[in-house]
Motif scaffolding. Structure first.
Motif, PDB file in Angstrom:
ATOM      1  N   LEU A 189      -1.822 -10.525 -11.219  1.00 61.98           N
ATOM      2  CA  LEU A 189      -2.786  -9.635 -11.871  1.00 61.98           C
ATOM      3  C   LEU A 189      -3.174  -8.535 -10.893  1.00 61.98           C
ATOM      4  CD1 LEU A 189      -4.849  -8.740 -13.986  1.00 61.98           C
ATOM      5  CD2 LEU A 189      -6.248 -10.725 -13.376  1.00 61.98           C
ATOM      6  N   LEU A 208      -8.011  -8.160 -21.775  1.00 59.64           N
ATOM      7  CA  LEU A 208      -7.772  -9.050 -20.640  1.00 59.64           C
ATOM      8  C   LEU A 208      -7.812 -10.509 -21.078  1.00 59.64           C
ATOM      9  CD1 LEU A 208      -7.395  -9.118 -17.538  1.00 59.64           C
ATOM     10  CD2 LEU A 208      -9.885  -9.156 -17.340  1.00 59.64           C
ATOM     11  N   ASP A 216      -4.256  -4.100 -14.759  1.00 57.90           N
ATOM     12  CA  ASP A 216      -5.537  -3.626 -15.272  1.00 57.90           C
ATOM     13  C   ASP A 216      -5.729  -2.195 -14.781  1.00 57.90           C
ATOM     14  OD1 ASP A 216      -8.186  -3.045 -15.817  1.00 57.90           O
ATOM     15  OD2 ASP A 216      -8.998  -4.884 -14.945  1.00 57.90           O
ATOM     16  N   VAL A 239      -2.523 -17.968 -11.178  1.00 55.41           N
ATOM     17  CA  VAL A 239      -2.528 -16.514 -11.320  1.00 55.41           C
ATOM     18  C   VAL A 239      -3.007 -15.904 -10.004  1.00 55.41           C
ATOM     19  CG1 VAL A 239      -3.488 -14.536 -12.553  1.00 55.41           C
ATOM     20  CG2 VAL A 239      -2.919 -16.641 -13.802  1.00 55.41           C
ATOM     21  N   LEU A 246       0.545  -8.406 -14.927  1.00 55.52           N
ATOM     22  CA  LEU A 246      -0.516  -7.838 -15.752  1.00 55.52           C
ATOM     23  C   LEU A 246      -1.249  -6.786 -14.924  1.00 55.52           C
ATOM     24  CD1 LEU A 246      -2.174  -7.931 -18.399  1.00 55.52           C
ATOM     25  CD2 LEU A 246      -3.555  -9.751 -17.363  1.00 55.52           C
ATOM     26  N   PHE A 289      -4.191 -12.773  -7.601  1.00 56.64           N
ATOM     27  CA  PHE A 289      -4.837 -11.463  -7.608  1.00 56.64           C
ATOM     28  C   PHE A 289      -5.482 -11.252  -6.244  1.00 56.64           C
ATOM     29  CE2 PHE A 289      -7.578 -14.658  -9.553  1.00 56.64           C
ATOM     30  CZ  PHE A 289      -8.730 -14.583  -8.788  1.00 56.64           C
ATOM     31  N   TYR A 331     -12.100 -11.849 -13.565  1.00 49.35           N
ATOM     32  CA  TYR A 331     -10.784 -12.485 -13.418  1.00 49.35           C
ATOM     33  C   TYR A 331     -10.866 -14.008 -13.257  1.00 49.35           C
ATOM     34  CZ  TYR A 331      -8.970  -7.713 -12.708  1.00 49.35           C
ATOM     35  OH  TYR A 331      -8.643  -6.390 -12.841  1.00 49.35           O
ATOM     36  N   ASN A 385      -4.954  -4.588 -10.108  1.00 50.07           N
ATOM     37  CA  ASN A 385      -6.026  -3.691 -10.539  1.00 50.07           C
ATOM     38  C   ASN A 385      -6.050  -2.496  -9.592  1.00 50.07           C
ATOM     39  OD1 ASN A 385      -9.648  -3.766 -10.387  1.00 50.07           O
ATOM     40  ND2 ASN A 385      -8.374  -2.638 -11.795  1.00 50.07           N
TER      41      ASN A 385
END
Length: 370
Positions: free
Chosen positions: A162, A99, A196, A113, A194, A115, A123, A164
């Protein structure tokens, strides 16, 4: 502050989870539903492979990109799932290392970014370390991945989205349709994506989906820490477009150097271990805890990972956690993972006996009969 300490360290605090762990060490026989790691041990076959590697003299640095047999096994597995023309893989020093390398590689100072909030505690801290600007998108009350909310948060400074899923701290899993929509949005806007996926093995309802299926530029982070209880072994992996991977390796050379070589041989053996029994056991634990608490707490049913994120029955989640700790129950306040202080995190990666004790305490705190 000491005059030698760099300014960047003041932009974030120590992990509140570690503070709870420190508190746990001071209590006698606490009910510990705070720890984000499996309660089973590393499979014996994996232990044996690492011991064989140590005894066999495989104790030096590995190549920065990882040992060839592990990379090749991963490359074959990844190619079957994502037959992209340009996708490479390397071994990172844990998924946390992957990460950090991803953010260092792609995020310039001032880049934004996006998220979801709630989020994994690392993060915003990593982004601030690298000069990036965290843009959390509120996902309460159901914690779904809403493409319209993501799209509304995009600005000319947006560099990355990002994701997850399954998520920490909520356990919520994004649907294939949700992931497809965000993957296509990132491709349309030429924004890095990205993903995760450290909890990809802990998926209880339906089939796991990745945005990499819908966007061939997706960078994916995964590893063996959670799936095989290898949290202390520090073996993760990252796959994505080859130029991105090469740049991450350049940074790894000057930071982590490589993942521990004996642990990589253990990870190679881990790829042959069937985890079905453990996954079914965790699904059972999920159902036990959810069924026991859903009538007295507001909870989004987790579809993966081993967490639940109930809403506290009082105004402050942090105060509720303090009250729980006074009763010998260790849980994590939600404001560690969020701008809101309304929820708390339970880990059901615990023995059935611990879960029963924890559920009884939580039901009594909600005024429900035990």
């Amino acid at each position: 502050m000491h005059p030698w300490i760099a300014d960047r360290t003041t932009t974030f605090d120590s992990s509140g989870i570690r503070k709870v762990f420190d508190l746990a060490a001071k209590l006698k026989d606490p009910v510990n539903l705070s720890i984000g790691q499996p309660d089973f041990d590393v499979p014996e076959a994996v232990q044996d492979a690492a011991i064989e590697a140590i005894r066999g003299g495989k104790n030096a640095y590995s190549p920065t990109q990882g040992i060839a047999p592990l990379r090749e096994a991963l490359r074959q597995e990844i190619a079957e799932k994502y037959p992209h023309e340009d996708r490479d893989v390397f071994i990172s020093s844990g998924t946390s290392g992957g990460l950090m390398l991803s953010i260092l590689t792609m995020v310039n100072p001032g880049d934004e970014v996006i998220f979801l909030d709630p989020f994994f505690v690392m993060y915003p801290a990593l982004l601030k370390m690298c000069g990036g600007v965290p843009v959390p998108v509120d996902s309460y009350p159901d914690f779904r991945l809403d493409v319209d909310k993501i799209a509304a948060a995009i600005t000319p400074r947006t560099k990355m989205i990002l994701l997850n899923s399954p998520a920490n701290p909520t356990g919520v899993t994004a649907s294939e349709a949700e992931l497809k929509a965000v993957a296509e949005l990132a491709a349309e806007k030429n924004i890095a994506l990205l993903s995760d996926e450290i909890y990809s093995q802990f998926f209880y309802d339906g089939e796991f989906a990745s945005p990499a299926s819908f966007n061939d530029q997706t960078i994916v982070i995964d590893g063996f820490s959670k799936s095989h209880a290898m949290t202390g072994w520090r073996v993760g992996y990252v796959h994505g477009p080859s130029e991105i991977i090469r740049t991450m390796l350049k940074i790894q050379q000057y930071t982590f150097v490589c993942a521990p070589q004996p642990a990589q041989w253990g990870a190679l053996r881990a790829m042959e271990v069937n985890l079905g029994g453990h996954i079914q056991d965790y699904k059972r634990k999920r159902d036990i805890v959810f069924d026991a608490l859903s009538d007295c707490y507001e909870i989004a049913k987790p579809g993966g990972a081993f967490y639940m994120f109930p809403k506290a029955p009082i105004e402050s989640g942090a105060k509720f956690v303090e009250q729980a700790i006074e009763r010998g129950l260790l849980i994590i306040p939600g404001n560690i993972f969020s701008a809101r202080d309304t929820h708390f995190r339970i880990s059901f990666a615990a023995s059935d006996e611990q879960l029963k004790r924890g559920v009884d305490i939580l039901r009594s705190m909600a005024g429900a009969s035990v």
